[in-house]
Design a protein around this motif. Structure first.
Motif, PDB file in Angstrom:
ATOM      1  N   HIS A  22      -3.604   1.626  -4.871  1.00 47.59           N
ATOM      2  CA  HIS A  22      -2.225   1.455  -4.410  1.00 47.59           C
ATOM      3  C   HIS A  22      -2.074   1.982  -2.986  1.00 47.59           C
ATOM      4  CE1 HIS A  22       2.037   0.746  -5.114  1.00 47.59           C
ATOM      5  NE2 HIS A  22       2.281   1.898  -4.512  1.00 47.59           N
ATOM      6  N   ARG A  23      -2.616   3.160  -2.725  1.00 48.21           N
ATOM      7  CA  ARG A  23      -2.532   3.735  -1.369  1.00 48.21           C
ATOM      8  C   ARG A  23      -3.197   2.819  -0.346  1.00 48.21           C
ATOM      9  NH1 ARG A  23      -3.255   8.544  -4.352  1.00 48.21           N
ATOM     10  NH2 ARG A  23      -5.519   8.468  -4.099  1.00 48.21           N
ATOM     11  N   HIS A  24      -4.370   2.318  -0.693  1.00 48.53           N
ATOM     12  CA  HIS A  24      -5.092   1.409   0.220  1.00 48.53           C
ATOM     13  C   HIS A  24      -4.259   0.162   0.501  1.00 48.53           C
ATOM     14  CE1 HIS A  24      -8.149  -1.260   1.839  1.00 48.53           C
ATOM     15  NE2 HIS A  24      -7.908  -2.089   0.845  1.00 48.53           N
ATOM     16  N   LYS A  25      -3.658  -0.404  -0.520  1.00 49.55           N
ATOM     17  CA  LYS A  25      -2.869  -1.626  -0.358  1.00 49.55           C
ATOM     18  C   LYS A  25      -1.616  -1.369   0.476  1.00 49.55           C
ATOM     19  CE  LYS A  25      -4.694  -3.527  -4.599  1.00 49.55           C
ATOM     20  NZ  LYS A  25      -4.457  -3.884  -5.983  1.00 49.55           N
ATOM     21  N   VAL A  26      -0.964  -0.241   0.220  1.00 54.80           N
ATOM     22  CA  VAL A  26       0.219   0.107   1.014  1.00 54.80           C
ATOM     23  C   VAL A  26      -0.158   0.249   2.483  1.00 54.80           C
ATOM     24  CG1 VAL A  26       1.921   1.943   1.462  1.00 54.80           C
ATOM     25  CG2 VAL A  26       1.527   1.145  -0.880  1.00 54.80           C
ATOM     26  N   GLU A  27      -1.271   0.905   2.761  1.00 57.98           N
ATOM     27  CA  GLU A  27      -1.725   1.067   4.147  1.00 57.98           C
ATOM     28  C   GLU A  27      -2.011  -0.286   4.799  1.00 57.98           C
ATOM     29  OE1 GLU A  27      -5.108   3.644   3.748  1.00 57.98           O
ATOM     30  OE2 GLU A  27      -3.860   5.384   3.244  1.00 57.98           O
ATOM     31  N   ALA A  28      -2.625  -1.196   4.057  1.00 54.28           N
ATOM     32  CA  ALA A  28      -2.934  -2.524   4.598  1.00 54.28           C
ATOM     33  C   ALA A  28      -1.653  -3.298   4.900  1.00 54.28           C
ATOM     34  CB  ALA A  28      -3.818  -3.301   3.615  1.00 54.28           C
ATOM     35  N   ILE A  29      -0.680  -3.215   4.015  1.00 57.62           N
ATOM     36  CA  ILE A  29       0.597  -3.901   4.244  1.00 57.62           C
ATOM     37  C   ILE A  29       1.329  -3.271   5.423  1.00 57.62           C
ATOM     38  CG2 ILE A  29       2.904  -4.271   3.268  1.00 57.62           C
ATOM     39  CD1 ILE A  29       1.489  -4.766   0.559  1.00 57.62           C
ATOM     40  N   ALA A  30       1.348  -1.951   5.487  1.00 59.02           N
ATOM     41  CA  ALA A  30       2.015  -1.260   6.600  1.00 59.02           C
ATOM     42  C   ALA A  30       1.397  -1.668   7.934  1.00 59.02           C
ATOM     43  CB  ALA A  30       1.949   0.252   6.403  1.00 59.02           C
ATOM     44  N   GLN A  31       0.080  -1.758   7.977  1.00 62.63           N
ATOM     45  CA  GLN A  31      -0.597  -2.166   9.207  1.00 62.63           C
ATOM     46  C   GLN A  31      -0.214  -3.603   9.587  1.00 62.63           C
ATOM     47  OE1 GLN A  31      -2.346  -0.253  11.308  1.00 62.63           O
ATOM     48  NE2 GLN A  31      -2.426  -2.027  12.671  1.00 62.63           N
ATOM     49  N   ALA A  32      -0.168  -4.490   8.599  1.00 61.49           N
ATOM     50  CA  ALA A  32       0.228  -5.876   8.867  1.00 61.49           C
ATOM     51  C   ALA A  32       1.681  -5.939   9.344  1.00 61.49           C
ATOM     52  CB  ALA A  32       0.019  -6.728   7.619  1.00 61.49           C
ATOM     53  N   GLN A  33       2.525  -5.057   8.840  1.00 61.04           N
ATOM     54  CA  GLN A  33       3.910  -5.011   9.309  1.00 61.04           C
ATOM     55  C   GLN A  33       3.977  -4.547  10.764  1.00 61.04           C
ATOM     56  OE1 GLN A  33       5.450  -2.520   6.092  1.00 61.04           O
ATOM     57  NE2 GLN A  33       6.690  -4.257   5.358  1.00 61.04           N
ATOM     58  N   VAL A  34       3.210  -3.511  11.089  1.00 64.83           N
ATOM     59  CA  VAL A  34       3.164  -3.006  12.462  1.00 64.83           C
ATOM     60  C   VAL A  34       2.702  -4.106  13.417  1.00 64.83           C
ATOM     61  CG1 VAL A  34       1.923  -1.419  14.010  1.00 64.83           C
ATOM     62  CG2 VAL A  34       2.874  -0.577  11.855  1.00 64.83           C
ATOM     63  N   GLU A  35       1.741  -4.892  12.982  1.00 60.59           N
ATOM     64  CA  GLU A  35       1.199  -5.973  13.806  1.00 60.59           C
ATOM     65  C   GLU A  35       2.105  -7.211  13.832  1.00 60.59           C
ATOM     66  OE1 GLU A  35      -2.677  -6.585  12.127  1.00 60.59           O
ATOM     67  OE2 GLU A  35      -3.425  -4.640  12.840  1.00 60.59           O
ATOM     68  N   GLY A  36       3.201  -7.165  13.062  1.00 60.88           N
ATOM     69  CA  GLY A  36       4.139  -8.282  13.023  1.00 60.88           C
ATOM     70  C   GLY A  36       3.682  -9.471  12.210  1.00 60.88           C
ATOM     71  N   LYS A  37       2.675  -9.283  11.369  1.00 59.56           N
ATOM     72  CA  LYS A  37       2.135 -10.391  10.575  1.00 59.56           C
ATOM     73  C   LYS A  37       2.999 -10.695   9.349  1.00 59.56           C
ATOM     74  CE  LYS A  37      -2.684  -9.641  11.873  1.00 59.56           C
ATOM     75  NZ  LYS A  37      -4.016  -9.271  11.385  1.00 59.56           N
ATOM     76  N   ILE A  38       3.674  -9.675   8.838  1.00 61.44           N
ATOM     77  CA  ILE A  38       4.554  -9.882   7.682  1.00 61.44           C
ATOM     78  C   ILE A  38       5.853  -9.113   7.893  1.00 61.44           C
ATOM     79  CG2 ILE A  38       2.748 -10.368   5.988  1.00 61.44           C
ATOM     80  CD1 ILE A  38       2.975  -7.494   5.020  1.00 61.44           C
ATOM     81  N   THR A  39       6.824  -9.456   7.108  1.00 58.52           N
ATOM     82  CA  THR A  39       8.157  -8.884   7.227  1.00 58.52           C
ATOM     83  C   THR A  39       8.159  -7.362   7.061  1.00 58.52           C
ATOM     84  OG1 THR A  39      10.421  -8.984   6.398  1.00 58.52           O
ATOM     85  CG2 THR A  39       8.691  -9.214   4.757  1.00 58.52           C
ATOM     86  N   ALA A  40       9.056  -6.754   7.787  1.00 55.52           N
ATOM     87  CA  ALA A  40       9.266  -5.309   7.651  1.00 55.52           C
ATOM     88  C   ALA A  40      10.647  -5.038   7.058  1.00 55.52           C
ATOM     89  CB  ALA A  40       9.098  -4.618   9.002  1.00 55.52           C
ATOM     90  N   VAL A  41      11.225  -6.047   6.411  1.00 52.65           N
ATOM     91  CA  VAL A  41      12.528  -5.886   5.767  1.00 52.65           C
ATOM     92  C   VAL A  41      12.450  -4.818   4.679  1.00 52.65           C
ATOM     93  CG1 VAL A  41      14.271  -7.046   4.344  1.00 52.65           C
ATOM     94  CG2 VAL A  41      13.288  -8.209   6.328  1.00 52.65           C
ATOM     95  N   PHE A  42      11.320  -4.772   3.994  1.00 54.98           N
ATOM     96  CA  PHE A  42      11.065  -3.755   2.972  1.00 54.98           C
ATOM     97  C   PHE A  42       9.988  -2.820   3.499  1.00 54.98           C
ATOM     98  CE2 PHE A  42      12.155  -7.685   0.726  1.00 54.98           C
ATOM     99  CZ  PHE A  42      13.217  -7.257  -0.061  1.00 54.98           C
ATOM    100  N   ASN A  43      10.022  -1.553   3.078  1.00 56.04           N
ATOM    101  CA  ASN A  43       8.905  -0.689   3.460  1.00 56.04           C
ATOM    102  C   ASN A  43       7.671  -1.156   2.681  1.00 56.04           C
ATOM    103  OD1 ASN A  43       8.415   0.915   1.020  1.00 56.04           O
ATOM    104  ND2 ASN A  43      10.354   1.941   1.461  1.00 56.04           N
ATOM    105  N   ALA A  44       6.510  -0.764   3.141  1.00 56.74           N
ATOM    106  CA  ALA A  44       5.249  -1.274   2.587  1.00 56.74           C
ATOM    107  C   ALA A  44       5.110  -0.972   1.093  1.00 56.74           C
ATOM    108  CB  ALA A  44       4.067  -0.693   3.364  1.00 56.74           C
ATOM    109  N   THR A  45       5.516   0.209   0.674  1.00 57.69           N
ATOM    110  CA  THR A  45       5.410   0.573  -0.741  1.00 57.69           C
ATOM    111  C   THR A  45       6.291  -0.322  -1.596  1.00 57.69           C
ATOM    112  OG1 THR A  45       4.921   2.866  -0.187  1.00 57.69           O
ATOM    113  CG2 THR A  45       5.716   2.441  -2.423  1.00 57.69           C
ATOM    114  N   ASP A  46       7.538  -0.492  -1.190  1.00 57.87           N
ATOM    115  CA  ASP A  46       8.460  -1.335  -1.955  1.00 57.87           C
ATOM    116  C   ASP A  46       7.991  -2.786  -1.976  1.00 57.87           C
ATOM    117  OD1 ASP A  46      10.024   0.887  -2.432  1.00 57.87           O
ATOM    118  OD2 ASP A  46      11.523   0.391  -0.904  1.00 57.87           O
ATOM    119  N   LEU A  47       7.496  -3.272  -0.857  1.00 55.48           N
ATOM    120  CA  LEU A  47       7.028  -4.651  -0.798  1.00 55.48           C
ATOM    121  C   LEU A  47       5.847  -4.866  -1.744  1.00 55.48           C
ATOM    122  CD1 LEU A  47       7.265  -7.460   0.364  1.00 55.48           C
ATOM    123  CD2 LEU A  47       5.925  -6.706   2.341  1.00 55.48           C
TER     124      LEU A  47
END
Length: 175
Positions: free
Chosen positions: A118-143
């Motif tokens: 779960h931690r690894h996946k949250v970090e990967a999503i957060a990084q993709a959000q920072v890079e603008g690849k996916i929405t940041a409407v939700f925080n990475a954990t919630d998404l």
């Protein structure tokens, strides 16, 4: 007669998968597990320490399998959700094991392999959000939680399909 420890453990784990998925931790019986595996029930205690130890090892193996076979793809969350749905279709007993674990141990208790993944996946999503690849409407954990639970909810709904899961996640992340 020479015993093959790993083969015996594998037989016990396979028998335990059916038993725990059917009856949960409390309802599972070591006698039935041992009989189905063709082993002495003392082997359960020798190899796993207890019925709970057997369950914990089995759950860890099942979680590890899904984590390895369905890697996170943060830039394709709909595809990831679809692959999770597929994995649950292939091995529906995993969801039952996870549910029994939470019922027996509380909903705040997450098995360590699942917590690490779960931690690894949250970090990967957060990084993709920072890079603008996916929405940041939700925080990475919630998404991540929403994506994972959509794949589970859809699996447990009679009219659900992989397509429903994928379309729902597409809609979730649309900006």
């Amino acid at each position: 007669m020479v015993r093959d420890k790993e083969a015996t453990k594998a037989k016990l784990l396979e028998a335990a998968l059916d038993e725990f998925a059917e009856y949960g931790i409390a309802g599972a019986r070591v006698d039935r597990i041992a009989a189905k595996a063709g082993c002495n029930k003392a082997m359960i205690y020798a190899y796993f320490g207890s019925k709970e130890g057997l369950f914990d090892q089995l759950l860890k193996i099942q979680i590890d399998h899904v984590v390895q076979s369905v890697p996170i793809t943060p830039d394709d969350l709909p595809g990831y959700a679809g692959r999770l749905f597929d994995a649950y279709q292939e091995e529906p007993r995993l969801l039952r094991l996870a549910a029994y674990h939470r019922l027996e141990n509380g909903f705040d208790t997450i098995p360590e392999p699942e917590a690490q993944a779960h931690r690894h996946k949250v970090e990967a999503i957060a990084q993709a959000q920072v890079e603008g690849k996916i929405t940041a409407v939700f925080n990475a954990t919630d998404l991540l939680d929403l994506v994972v639970h959509m794949s589970i909810l859809a699996f447990s709904t009679p009219n659900a399909s992989r397509d429903l899961v994928v379309r729902s996640v597409e809609r979730l992340i649309a900006e």
